[in-house]
Design a protein around this motif. Structure first.
Motif, mmCIF file in Angstrom:
data_model
loop_
_atom_site.group_PDB
_atom_site.id
_atom_site.type_symbol
_atom_site.label_atom_id
_atom_site.label_comp_id
_atom_site.label_asym_id
_atom_site.label_seq_id
_atom_site.Cartn_x
_atom_site.Cartn_y
_atom_site.Cartn_z
ATOM 1 N N ASP A 70 0.809 -1.209 0.000
ATOM 2 C CA ASP A 70 0.000 0.000 0.000
ATOM 3 C C ASP A 70 0.848 1.268 0.000
ATOM 4 O O ASP A 70 0.335 2.355 -0.220
ATOM 5 N N SER A 71 2.129 1.142 0.279
ATOM 6 C CA SER A 71 3.008 2.308 0.346
ATOM 7 C C SER A 71 3.579 2.633 -1.027
ATOM 8 O O SER A 71 3.725 1.754 -1.885
ATOM 9 N N GLN A 72 3.907 3.893 -1.210
ATOM 10 C CA GLN A 72 4.513 4.314 -2.465
ATOM 11 C C GLN A 72 5.959 3.840 -2.529
ATOM 12 O O GLN A 72 6.720 3.988 -1.582
ATOM 13 N N ILE A 73 6.332 3.262 -3.658
ATOM 14 C CA ILE A 73 7.701 2.813 -3.878
ATOM 15 C C ILE A 73 8.406 3.860 -4.728
ATOM 16 O O ILE A 73 8.033 4.103 -5.871
ATOM 17 N N HIS A 74 9.441 4.475 -4.149
ATOM 18 C CA HIS A 74 10.132 5.558 -4.847
ATOM 19 C C HIS A 74 11.196 5.046 -5.803
ATOM 20 O O HIS A 74 11.549 5.742 -6.765
ATOM 21 N N ASP A 75 11.725 3.860 -5.555
ATOM 22 C CA ASP A 75 12.787 3.350 -6.426
ATOM 23 C C ASP A 75 12.823 1.832 -6.330
ATOM 24 O O ASP A 75 12.474 1.246 -5.292
ATOM 25 N N MET A 76 13.251 1.187 -7.418
ATOM 26 C CA MET A 76 13.422 -0.264 -7.455
ATOM 27 C C MET A 76 14.797 -0.563 -8.032
ATOM 28 O O MET A 76 15.198 0.021 -9.041
ATOM 29 N N ARG A 77 15.514 -1.500 -7.407
ATOM 30 C CA ARG A 77 16.848 -1.885 -7.851
ATOM 31 C C ARG A 77 16.945 -3.407 -7.931
ATOM 32 O O ARG A 77 16.320 -4.130 -7.153
ATOM 33 N N PHE A 78 17.755 -3.881 -8.887
ATOM 34 C CA PHE A 78 17.927 -5.317 -9.107
ATOM 35 C C PHE A 78 19.418 -5.642 -9.136
ATOM 36 O O PHE A 78 20.226 -4.847 -9.645
ATOM 37 N N TYR A 79 19.754 -6.834 -8.614
ATOM 38 C CA TYR A 79 21.147 -7.246 -8.497
ATOM 39 C C TYR A 79 21.305 -8.677 -8.997
ATOM 40 O O TYR A 79 20.449 -9.538 -8.750
ATOM 41 N N THR A 80 22.418 -8.944 -9.678
ATOM 42 C CA THR A 80 22.777 -10.293 -10.098
ATOM 43 C C THR A 80 24.287 -10.415 -10.056
ATOM 44 O O THR A 80 25.009 -9.416 -10.232
ATOM 45 N N ASP A 81 24.791 -11.629 -9.827
ATOM 46 C CA ASP A 81 26.232 -11.855 -9.832
ATOM 47 C C ASP A 81 26.715 -12.413 -11.171
ATOM 48 O O ASP A 81 27.837 -12.924 -11.264
ATOM 49 N N SER A 82 25.881 -12.314 -12.204
ATOM 50 C CA SER A 82 26.240 -12.808 -13.536
ATOM 51 C C SER A 82 26.520 -11.622 -14.461
ATOM 52 O O SER A 82 25.609 -10.878 -14.834
ATOM 53 N N ARG A 83 27.777 -11.456 -14.837
ATOM 54 C CA ARG A 83 28.117 -10.395 -15.789
ATOM 55 C C ARG A 83 27.629 -10.728 -17.196
ATOM 56 O O ARG A 83 27.472 -9.829 -18.019
ATOM 57 N N VAL A 84 27.403 -12.006 -17.468
ATOM 58 C CA VAL A 84 26.840 -12.393 -18.768
ATOM 59 C C VAL A 84 25.435 -11.821 -18.910
ATOM 60 O O VAL A 84 25.080 -11.231 -19.939
ATOM 61 N N VAL A 85 24.616 -11.980 -17.863
ATOM 62 C CA VAL A 85 23.250 -11.447 -17.891
ATOM 63 C C VAL A 85 23.266 -9.930 -17.998
ATOM 64 O O VAL A 85 22.493 -9.338 -18.771
#
Length: 514
Positions: A250-265
């Protein structure tokens, strides 16, 4: 208090023996549509709505439970009975909604009754109005009627109008003091499983809090999947989980971030120059539908909490693992540089289409007309070119041509060369049965050619269609299927089978026997 009323014992559960009651809950889509209708939007919440309504004494034995006396674990256990309706009981929503509607029966303000009966979704009231005063009045009068008639507390008010919020008592306003909410989602994969986990980062008055939201793991497919493919599937899994969390909070999301340990992706996601085969291309497109390239960054494997979900871990270590506690630090990557994540060895990556170089060669038809200016007369031009052509034919040991044929053919070559130099583009278009270019000098000749064709068609003799003689066997009596004709038609594409996440098509032909 929440009961597990669906727990089965000896083939029965509490919910299986209770009548659920009618569905009195308003349609959520309808409530949201009316909520977005007018300029000033308001929301409110009923405090512990199920606990506001009591259970008849003769029915309270159905909700008995065992707990420590005086809520002290050092004391002995004893039986208790719930006196109010509770969460997870199947009849509770119907009972609570019915009782809430009874609270606004006449005599009651019409607009308050409409607000409660039409714009409540269980315990949340949502609506919108044209003016600030109208929105404020409906909140306060609804609060008073519910309090006076059934001692129900209606509070946690929120509005997009600052005038409405400033006019409400502070204790009745919704408590959402967070200055900034961020979702951080990590993805990882192994040959055993793919995993994604999401955390919420709350920033308020200089204080930062990081909390676990949700995480999921799925078994990895056994065949046809390399580790880079599995890492790509994990990245897609992460965007799906993050989108679900964003829609449900129900709260406003000001930012979204994504992380992966694959440099290929990361190379796949930041790529702007090369094309992928179907499997990678489809998943990259779906990932970038739910996220932006600049939202993705690299995290070391030993700092990736999603790694816990891809391997086995003892149950006694799960509570203290990074899966629940979250990463030690959230990386600061406000400024992303796509050059940090290039494609890794693109020439040898089987998922990347090979680069095909196409070279176009323009072939000049005929002679170079610039050489014609070296001759003073037409005859000297043709004689000179004829002599040159005759010498070439002798060198190649080709059959000699008579002087007349050589002269006439050379004239045609010279004329065609001059025509192609002047009208080359139009000539090529006419060969492809296309009209000449707009503004071409040949446009004035088009109607002459059309009239000539029409005259030729009108002057032709009447012709008859030649039809071959029919064979004699269709006209003779013979046993069935003595003579059979076969014809085929098609093909059509039909669904042959459903594969994991895709549909496999196959071609089918029809055969007709006559």
């Amino acid at each position: 208090m929440v009961f597990d009323s669906s727990a089965i014992y000896q083939g029965y559960s509490l919910n299986s023996t209770l009548l659920q009651g009618p569905d009195l809950t308003n349609n959520l889509l309808g409530v949201l549509l009316r909520f977005r209708k007018e300029r000033v939007a308001i929301t409110g919440d009923i405090e512990q709505m199920f606990h506001m309504f009591h259970i008849d004494k003769e029915h309270r034995n159905f909700v008995r439970f065992i707990w420590f006396k005086d809520n002290d674990p050092t004391k002995f256990l004893q039986d208790y009975r719930m006196c109010v309706h509770l969460f997870r009981n199947s009849p509770s929503p119907a009972v609570a909604t019915y009782c809430l509607h009874r609270c606004v029966e006449e005599p009651c303000d019409i607009d308050v009754k409409y607000y409660v009966t039409r714009n409540f979704y269980v315990d949340d009231g949502l609506s919108s109005y044209d003016t600030d005063n109208e929105a404020l009045e409906i909140l306060l009068r609804t609060q008073q009627i519910l309090r006076d008639r059934e001692k129900i507390r209606f509070h946690k008010f929120a509005s997009n109008s600052q005038i409405v919020m400033d006019s409400l008592p502070p204790e009745d306003r919704a408590k959402d003091s967070a200055e900034r909410n961020e979702l951080h989602t990590f993805a990882d994969a192994s040959v055993k499983a793919i995993s994604a986990v999401t955390y919420i980062k709350v920033i308020n008055k200089g204080t930062t809090y990081l909390g676990f939201v949700t995480g999921k793991s799925k078994l990895a497919p056994h065949h046809g999947h390399t580790v880079p493919r599995l890492e790509l599937c994990a990245a897609l899994f992460a965007t799906e989980i993050a989108s679900f969390v964003e829609n449900q909070l129900d709260s406003q999301i000001h930012d979204m971030r994504f992380y992966t340990d694959s440099r290929v992706v990361l190379g796949y996601l930041y790529n702007k120059t090369r094309r992928f085969h179907t499997y990678v291309s489809n998943r990259v497109q779906r990932i970038l539908t739910n996220s932006k390239t600049e939202q993705w960054t690299f995290v070391a494997s030993d700092q990736n909490p999603a790694d816990v979900g891809t391997r086995s871990i003892p149950a006694n270590e799960l509570a203290t693992s990074s899966w629940l506690t979250g990463p030690k630090t959230i990386l600061d990557h406000n400024q992303q540089d796509s050059s940090k994540y290039p494609l890794l060895d693109p020439d040898n990556d089987c998922e990347i289409k090979k680069t095909v170089t196409v070279v176009k060669t323009n072939i000049h038809h005929g002679l170079n007309t610039n050489m014609f200016t070296r001759f003073s007369t037409w005859n000297s031009l043709i004689r000179g070119l004829s002599f040159m052509r005759s010498a070439i034919r002798q060198k190649l040991k080709l059959q000699e041509l008579s002087q007349t044929k050589l002269y006439q053919s050379m004239e045609k070559i010279v004329i065609k060369s001059a025509q192609f130099e002047a009208y080359g583009q139009d000539i090529e278009r006419l060969k492809e049965h296309k009209p000449v270019t707009k503004g071409s000098l040949l446009q004035s000749l088009t109607h002459i050619w059309t009239v000539k064709v029409c005259f030729e068609k009108l002057r032709r003799k009447v012709e008859t269609q030649k039809i071959g003689n029919l064979p004699d066997f269709p006209c003779k009596q013979s046993p069935p299927f003595t003579y059979v004709g076969v014809d085929t038609f098609g093909p059509w594409e039909v669904t042959a089978r459903n594969t994991r996440g895709e549909v496999a098509n196959a071609k089918r032909l029809g055969i007709l026997h006559v």
